[in-house]
Design a protein around this motif. Sequence first.
Motif, PDB file in Angstrom:
ATOM      1  N   UNK A  60       4.985 -12.347  26.467  1.00 51.73           N
ATOM      2  CA  UNK A  60       4.670 -12.610  27.865  1.00 51.73           C
ATOM      3  C   UNK A  60       4.902 -14.073  28.177  1.00 51.73           C
ATOM      4  N   UNK A  61       4.831 -14.376  29.472  1.00 50.69           N
ATOM      5  CA  UNK A  61       4.959 -15.768  29.885  1.00 50.69           C
ATOM      6  C   UNK A  61       3.850 -16.625  29.305  1.00 50.69           C
ATOM      7  N   UNK A  62       2.662 -16.041  29.146  1.00 52.80           N
ATOM      8  CA  UNK A  62       1.548 -16.798  28.577  1.00 52.80           C
ATOM      9  C   UNK A  62       1.809 -17.136  27.115  1.00 52.80           C
ATOM     10  N   UNK A  63       2.457 -16.200  26.374  1.00 52.72           N
ATOM     11  CA  UNK A  63       2.797 -16.486  24.981  1.00 52.72           C
ATOM     12  C   UNK A  63       3.760 -17.664  24.888  1.00 52.72           C
ATOM     13  N   UNK A  64       4.781 -17.662  25.748  1.00 53.51           N
ATOM     14  CA  UNK A  64       5.724 -18.781  25.762  1.00 53.51           C
ATOM     15  C   UNK A  64       5.014 -20.061  26.167  1.00 53.51           C
ATOM     16  N   UNK A  65       4.046 -19.945  27.074  1.00 57.87           N
ATOM     17  CA  UNK A  65       3.285 -21.122  27.477  1.00 57.87           C
ATOM     18  C   UNK A  65       2.489 -21.704  26.324  1.00 57.87           C
ATOM     19  N   UNK A  66       1.877 -20.821  25.525  1.00 55.30           N
ATOM     20  CA  UNK A  66       1.144 -21.293  24.349  1.00 55.30           C
ATOM     21  C   UNK A  66       2.104 -21.937  23.350  1.00 55.30           C
ATOM     22  N   UNK A  67       3.258 -21.301  23.151  1.00 55.06           N
ATOM     23  CA  UNK A  67       4.259 -21.860  22.238  1.00 55.06           C
ATOM     24  C   UNK A  67       4.725 -23.226  22.716  1.00 55.06           C
ATOM     25  N   UNK A  68       4.952 -23.329  24.030  1.00 54.27           N
ATOM     26  CA  UNK A  68       5.355 -24.624  24.583  1.00 54.27           C
ATOM     27  C   UNK A  68       4.259 -25.655  24.381  1.00 54.27           C
ATOM     28  N   UNK A  69       3.014 -25.246  24.537  1.00 54.71           N
ATOM     29  CA  UNK A  69       1.900 -26.168  24.350  1.00 54.71           C
ATOM     30  C   UNK A  69       1.860 -26.695  22.918  1.00 54.71           C
ATOM     31  N   UNK A  70       2.132 -25.804  21.942  1.00 55.18           N
ATOM     32  CA  UNK A  70       2.137 -26.226  20.538  1.00 55.18           C
ATOM     33  C   UNK A  70       3.195 -27.300  20.309  1.00 55.18           C
ATOM     34  N   UNK A  71       4.390 -27.056  20.824  1.00 54.90           N
ATOM     35  CA  UNK A  71       5.475 -28.016  20.604  1.00 54.90           C
ATOM     36  C   UNK A  71       5.284 -29.287  21.409  1.00 54.90           C
TER      37      UNK A  71
ATOM     38  N   UNK B   5      -3.715 -16.308  18.376  1.00 53.65           N
ATOM     39  CA  UNK B   5      -3.259 -17.529  17.722  1.00 53.65           C
ATOM     40  C   UNK B   5      -2.056 -17.266  16.824  1.00 53.65           C
ATOM     41  N   UNK B   6      -2.127 -16.178  16.032  1.00 54.59           N
ATOM     42  CA  UNK B   6      -1.025 -15.845  15.130  1.00 54.59           C
ATOM     43  C   UNK B   6       0.224 -15.478  15.922  1.00 54.59           C
ATOM     44  N   UNK B   7       0.028 -14.717  16.976  1.00 55.46           N
ATOM     45  CA  UNK B   7       1.154 -14.279  17.795  1.00 55.46           C
ATOM     46  C   UNK B   7       1.877 -15.465  18.431  1.00 55.46           C
ATOM     47  N   UNK B   8       1.107 -16.394  18.966  1.00 56.01           N
ATOM     48  CA  UNK B   8       1.704 -17.567  19.603  1.00 56.01           C
ATOM     49  C   UNK B   8       2.420 -18.438  18.590  1.00 56.01           C
ATOM     50  N   UNK B   9       1.836 -18.576  17.394  1.00 57.16           N
ATOM     51  CA  UNK B   9       2.464 -19.399  16.359  1.00 57.16           C
ATOM     52  C   UNK B   9       3.787 -18.788  15.898  1.00 57.16           C
ATOM     53  N   UNK B  10       3.783 -17.468  15.645  1.00 56.51           N
ATOM     54  CA  UNK B  10       4.998 -16.811  15.163  1.00 56.51           C
ATOM     55  C   UNK B  10       6.112 -16.910  16.195  1.00 56.51           C
ATOM     56  N   UNK B  11       5.780 -16.626  17.449  1.00 63.21           N
ATOM     57  CA  UNK B  11       6.827 -16.552  18.462  1.00 63.21           C
ATOM     58  C   UNK B  11       7.225 -17.923  18.990  1.00 63.21           C
ATOM     59  N   UNK B  12       6.319 -18.872  18.931  1.00 64.14           N
ATOM     60  CA  UNK B  12       6.626 -20.160  19.537  1.00 64.14           C
ATOM     61  C   UNK B  12       7.014 -21.248  18.575  1.00 64.14           C
ATOM     62  N   UNK B  13       6.759 -21.093  17.293  1.00 65.37           N
ATOM     63  CA  UNK B  13       6.976 -22.203  16.377  1.00 65.37           C
ATOM     64  C   UNK B  13       7.726 -21.794  15.113  1.00 65.37           C
TER      65      UNK B  13
END
Length: 768
Positions: free
Chosen positions: A3-14, A416-424
């Motif tokens: 989702x867009x929120x997942x990409x947002x979390x991934x962007x936040x990590x980076x 947390x795991x989902x965002x890390x896997x997909x965003x980083x």
Amino acid sequence: MATLSDIGVAAAINILSACIFLFAFAILRIQPVNDRVYFPKWYLKGLRSSPLHSGAIVNKFVNLDFRAYLRFLNWMPAALRMPEPELIDHAGLDSAVYLRIYLIGLKLFVPIAFIAFSVMVPVNWTNHTLERSSLTYSDLDKLSISNIPLGSQRFWTHLVMAYIFTFWTCYVLKREYEIIASMRLHFLASEHRRPDQFTVLVRNVPPDPDESVSELVEHFFMVNHQDHYLTHQVVYNANNLSKLVNEKKKKQNWLDYYQLKYTRNQSNRPRTKTGFLGLCGETVDAIDFNSSEIERLSKEISDERTNIIGSTKYIMPAAFVSFRTRWAAAVCAQTQQDRNPTLWLTEWAPEPRDVYWDNLAIPYVSLSIRRLIAAVAFFFLTFFFMIPIAFVQSLANIEGIEKALPFLKSLIETKAVKSFIQGFLPGIALKIFLIFLPSILMQMSKFEGFGSISALERRSATRYYVFQFVNVFLGSIITGTAFQQLNNFMHQSANEIPKTIGVSIPMKATFFITYIMVDGWAGVAGEILRLKPLVFFHLKNFFLVKTEKDREEAMDPGSLGFNTGEPQIQLYFLLGLVYAVVAPILLPFIIVFFGLAYVVYRHQIINVYNQEYESAAAFWPDVHGRIITALIVSQLLLMGLLSTKEASNSTPLLITLPVLTIWFHLFCKGRYEPAFVRYPLQEAVMKDTLERTKEPNFNLKEYLQNAYIHPVFKSEEDNASDAASEDGDLEPSLVQTKRQSRFNTPLPSKRSGSSPPLLSDFDANTRV
């Protein structure tokens, strides 16, 4: 699905990672103890003094001025403050033009992104094609062309945008090519005198039974360039001597380390093992062992120097030939010297610090075979690297992992795991796979036998770009698509498979967004932190440094690294141009990269990097050609994509775009590229005339005499003694020749200069 929120979390990590790096840099750079790490260029220029020499003891290591911490972001405006002409004087034209690549990215993609988000994003978003399909997709994919139904009239919007983006890209490229060609000619015209302006590299000198290589070179050029030849220096195979000298330097570093260690604790003599890396073998006194090793190497170096001086087998059929004027050098470098086009091959000599001496010892006749072997090896390297790429791409999609490993679904669905896997994870895993690639490609380039560092970097950059295009770009699309849609392929008719592939190409935008954030955002921020040079400087400073000269040698300013940096930039041009029409959601991430990288690398060029050579932006035709390639690829992919969308009426109009782009490239190649591969004789005459007027008594022969002596034979004492012994007489005398035949020289020589320096002229006790 993502989702867009997942990409947002991934962007936040980076973004958080990049901010941490930038904040750490801002704090570390203002500490006095790190001054040589973050401002080495100014030390090398002699324009900055160490803050460790004055003030209280604490102030020497820690900045106690709290106002400095409030101004910790001042480095950004400071990096932008220096005007481009001053930057060229400070760092050279190569550095200034390299920065313009980032500016081109901003000039291209900021207007394109504005148009794309104003026109194409609404056109794509206001459809429900993906929602009604059985394809795996994310919310971001709904912003792409995949969300347009088959045969829709809305595809005309993408066709028109493709034309607009192509014309805008060509306009920007033409304008930049024109500006940089003008900058290059102006730089060459205003540049100070350099040995390479008067010198050509001659290779494949034919063997002669009557004369040595040095005598043959002098005779040939005194006959065929009798009014312009000045001096020459033959090329020696000193590779083994260089290895001995480097080994001696390493032993000297270890001796310095153990001596410094002993002075700090004289109650205990340091010990070491004589085996591999000091890990095995007999345990001996470290100071005595390294002293004896240095003594042994010194004797071997002396013997090797004697062998090189006294034996003709170390003389290669190549030479650096210098002329009285730039005009004469330009004529020689740009013309055929012999009726046999494979003999007496001439090219512009690299500047002395750009020469890669090891490769000059490679016989010219073996270069073609070496390049064929390297090409085959590169092909297999590129092909077999697809295997790890396929695995990495499988990590780019949560749904794909859940389908392959259903027992991990509950863990993966954790936010947390989902965002890390997909965003980083996908981006960093691919980055790790690519760490050793530049070193491998550089070794391939060295094996091919290029004679200059700049040529090595340009060839390595070309291969790195091809590799990234095949593996990172095409490999990510193809293997990722197959993984995601494998189940669909098995349950649909064969004629539907091309349509599925066409739809899935823009759906890889999610992976490339994460790659841009990891490699681009966090990678650039990590570059300015200079963590590795920081750690190594302090280790050397603690264990090896005894004098101020040692401290200067401990600095590692580094350089731009064209062979790695430019291909990475080109990948972002490729992604931006390909996805500008297909999935414009990538464009803001690419724009952030170009903006951040421009500021960071401008700071590094001003304060840190010390370029190994200056090529006057000779690499620009390669940069231009790769952007053109990316543009053509984007047009072909769009053509293939629309053919699966039942938009065949637009295909004939799209065929015109690659044709026009190729015509534009040929136009630029004919109009501007000659400025980068040839030196205009008019410019050479003007420069020579101006120089003779300003310095009529300048001794050019003395200036050029030892410019191209192999570094292992040079020392300050040698240069001083040679300069003192020169009589400054520029008038040539008769050629003393031993030749019995005239096979290679149709006319006898009438004029000659004094003989060029031989290694035997150098003091046998030269300090190595």
